[in-house]
Design an enzyme around this catalytic site. Structure first.
Site, PDB file in Angstrom:
ATOM      1  N   SER A   1       0.836  -1.205   0.000  1.00 67.58           N
ATOM      2  CA  SER A   1       0.000   0.000   0.000  1.00 67.58           C
ATOM      3  C   SER A   1       0.867   1.251   0.000  1.00 67.58           C
ATOM      4  O   SER A   1       2.062   1.184   0.247  1.00 67.58           O
ATOM      5  CB  SER A   1      -0.901   0.002   1.228  1.00 67.58           C
ATOM      6  OG  SER A   1      -0.117   0.311   2.372  1.00 67.58           O
ATOM      7  N   LYS A   2       0.215   2.369  -0.226  1.00 64.93           N
ATOM      8  CA  LYS A   2       0.899   3.655  -0.212  1.00 64.93           C
ATOM      9  C   LYS A   2       1.592   3.873   1.137  1.00 64.93           C
ATOM     10  O   LYS A   2       2.694   4.393   1.201  1.00 64.93           O
ATOM     11  CB  LYS A   2      -0.132   4.756  -0.469  1.00 64.93           C
ATOM     12  CG  LYS A   2       0.444   6.132  -0.413  1.00 64.93           C
ATOM     13  CD  LYS A   2      -0.576   7.176  -0.743  1.00 64.93           C
ATOM     14  CE  LYS A   2      -0.493   8.396   0.150  1.00 64.93           C
ATOM     15  NZ  LYS A   2       0.798   8.740   0.672  1.00 64.93           N
ATOM     16  N   ARG A   3       0.910   3.421   2.197  1.00 61.23           N
ATOM     17  CA  ARG A   3       1.489   3.609   3.530  1.00 61.23           C
ATOM     18  C   ARG A   3       2.830   2.874   3.693  1.00 61.23           C
ATOM     19  O   ARG A   3       3.728   3.356   4.364  1.00 61.23           O
ATOM     20  CB  ARG A   3       0.509   3.181   4.619  1.00 61.23           C
ATOM     21  CG  ARG A   3      -0.111   4.389   5.301  1.00 61.23           C
ATOM     22  CD  ARG A   3      -1.273   4.008   6.158  1.00 61.23           C
ATOM     23  NE  ARG A   3      -2.325   3.438   5.318  1.00 61.23           N
ATOM     24  CZ  ARG A   3      -2.969   2.304   5.598  1.00 61.23           C
ATOM     25  NH1 ARG A   3      -2.668   1.599   6.657  1.00 61.23           N
ATOM     26  NH2 ARG A   3      -3.918   1.866   4.789  1.00 61.23           N
TER      27      ARG A   3
ATOM     28  N   GLY B   1       5.020   2.460   1.398  1.00 57.62           N
ATOM     29  CA  GLY B   1       6.008   3.306   0.732  1.00 57.62           C
ATOM     30  C   GLY B   1       6.438   4.440   1.640  1.00 57.62           C
ATOM     31  O   GLY B   1       7.632   4.707   1.802  1.00 57.62           O
ATOM     32  N   ASP B   2       5.454   5.104   2.268  1.00 50.05           N
ATOM     33  CA  ASP B   2       5.769   6.231   3.157  1.00 50.05           C
ATOM     34  C   ASP B   2       6.633   5.751   4.320  1.00 50.05           C
ATOM     35  O   ASP B   2       7.603   6.385   4.706  1.00 50.05           O
ATOM     36  CB  ASP B   2       4.479   6.841   3.734  1.00 50.05           C
ATOM     37  CG  ASP B   2       3.620   7.461   2.630  1.00 50.05           C
ATOM     38  OD1 ASP B   2       4.168   7.714   1.538  1.00 50.05           O
ATOM     39  OD2 ASP B   2       2.409   7.664   2.860  1.00 50.05           O
TER      40      ASP B   2
END
Ligand code: GLU
Length: 509
Positions: free
Chosen positions: A266-268, A270-271
């Protein structure tokens, strides 16, 4: 005759395109090109509540950056258009009505509260059925429970309605997936999905998707695994329309997993772990929140798609580096795994490094120019092209360029403190100034890496100095950092006057 291969990528413009979506598009593209077929972009924007401004352009720009080209689509046009479902609005009601007439779909008038009540009641009863389907629809407000005249009157009076697909009762549906083989599901486990809503006069994803795949002569549907649960409904919709003869084949691609393999990437993630999950940077138009992109993080598109191709597909050999043309040849559905594919940020970097090493100098020069301009460096094409071979093996991302190469373009203004402490002795300044004098005697046209090195070594021998004692501080004054390529290549490239100037700067140290 087998029909022409026509595949589509059908994203909904609900935000930036996740790298998993790019992989889906890329596999479709490879499959189409391998079979001499067509690749179509269709924007599925019938869910106006989830529409995000700018997402459609983002999707097209991102795929263009990746080198994934469409034969038909919003920008390309084509004879099966329009390619945006919101512009095909008038088509769908007719098909929904066809299903109502054939008793494969029916009107329903339940309000959100009534649906909620149903959910609660089934929960309280601890019922094994929780869906709106053949086992429960008899208790609800729809064409099964209301007299026909009442249904008609309500529709004519403009009452809000939906059209639901009438899922058959207790039937085993058997489907075929190119990756997963045969799959069977009992319809009692499925629900009467809404296929059309009067509120906005729009079909839902399921109806629009099937109608368009049919009208656009799609031969194969290659999409993410998250759509597998919709497959029985889709197969039943083809059957209800009488289109089974031309029904596409289906392939559901494995998920991209987090680096530790636990769950969907998920995008999270990556962050949290510091890698991009989107091909291009994106700014959320509502919140202003920024997400990084592979392009802006210094990846080459060729490396990015090569890395993606090997997430879930393997060539059956050890080969990892593939150009897109080679992938078009080598790609096959048989070697797509059923299991999810773990993403690795290190592997993504490794791919980029391999591509940078072999990237043409001229091409790299073009990519580095904007970085030079950002740093207020006037561009000298001849000089830039000479510098590139000395740094291209040393960088992993394009964005490493400035850190690795700044000293080729700018006189250092400060020096790495650790190197200074290590290499600067009481007599170092004088030694370097003496060396500068020697170098200054070399005529401009003989100021080559080879010759300057010879002169420096002679100087060291004559003065009984160690190599390290001279070369380490020399490297430091020339680069400011202590790192970099072969010392005398730097000397030759920055040239005589700049070399002397940088050495003389040490007076201030
Ligand atoms: N609109 C769907 C999506 O956003 C398409 C799924 C499909 O390819 O059928 O992924």
């Amino acid at each position: 005759m087998t029909p022409k291969v026509r595949v589509r990528f059908a994203p909904s413009p609900t935000g930036p395109l996740h790298m998993g979506g790019v992989r889906t598009a890329f596999f479709n593209y490879l499959f189409a090109k391998q079979h001499g077929g067509d690749f179509i972009l269709r924007i599925e924007d019938t869910d106006s509540k989830r529409f995000v401004k700018g997402a459609e352009d983002y999707i097209m720009d991102a795929l263009a950056w990746c080198g994934i080209r469409f034969d038909e689509g919003i920008r390309e046009g084509g004879k099966y258009g329009p390619y945006r479902q919101s512009e095909r609005k008038d088509i769908y009601l007719k098909y929904a009505m066809q299903l109502v007439e054939n008793k494969h779909a029916y009107y329903a008038f339940d309000t959100p509260d009534e649906l909620e009540e149903m959910r609660k009641r089934l929960e309280d009863e601890k019922s094994s059925v929780r869906q709106y389907n053949a086992l429960t629809r008899g208790y609800m407000k729809n064409a099964y429970t209301l007299p026909e005249s009442d249904v008609k009157a309500r529709v004519e009076a403009g009452e809000a309605y939906v059209i639901r697909f009438a899922m058959p009762e207790n039937e085993v549906v058997t489907m075929h997936d190119m990756i997963r083989g045969e799959i069977s599901v009992n319809t009692n486990d499925l629900d009467d999905k809404v296929i059309f809503k009067s509120a906005d006069g729009l079909p839902t994803y399921h109806l629009a998707n099937i109608v368009d795949d049919h009208l656009m002569d799609i031969s194969h549907v290659i999409r993410g695994e998250e759509w597998l649960p919709s497959l029985p409904l889709h197969v039943l919709l083809y059957r209800a329309f009488g289109w089974t003869d031309t029904m596409p084949e289906f392939a559901h691609l494995p998920l991209l997993l987090k680096p530790d393999g636990k769950g969907k990437l998920s995008k999270r993630d990556g962050d949290r772990l510091g890698f991009p999950v989107f091909p291009l940077a994106w700014t959320d138009p509502e919140t202003g929140e920024k997400s990084s992109g592979y392009r802006e993080s210094g990846y080459l598109p060729e490396a990015f798609v090569n890395m993606l191709a090997l997430l879930g597909w393997s060539p059956g050999t050890e080969q990892e580096i593939f150009s897109t043309d080679e992938l078009i040849q080598a790609f096959d559905m048989e070697n797509i795994s059923k299991a999810g594919a773990k993403f690795s940020a290190d592997k993504a970097k490794w791919f980029n490094q391999q591509y940078l090493k072999v990237c043409e100098d001229g091409k790299l020069a073009e990519m580095f120019k904007p970085i030079l301009l950002q740093n207020n460096i006037e561009i000298n094409d001849d000089y830039l092209i000479k510098v590139i071979p000395h740094i291209k093996e040393r960088i992993v991302l394009l964005t490493d360029f400035w850190e690795q190469a700044a000293f080729f373009f700018k006189t250092p203004v400060e020096y790495n403190q650790a190197s200074l402490n290590k290499h600067w002795k009481a007599d170092t300044t004088q030694t370097l100034l003496n060396l500068a004098e020697r170098l200054n005697n070399i005529p401009e046209n003989e100021f080559t890496a080879h010759h300057t090195e010879e002169v420096a070594k002679e100087f060291i021998t004559q003065n009984n100095l160690g190599m390290g004692k001279v070369f380490n501080p020399l490297r430091l004054v020339l680069t400011g950092t202590g790192g970099g390529p072969h010392l005398f290549d730097i000397v030759e490239l920055i040239g005589k006057s700049e070399t002397i100037l940088r050495i003389k700067q040490v007076r201030g140290l």
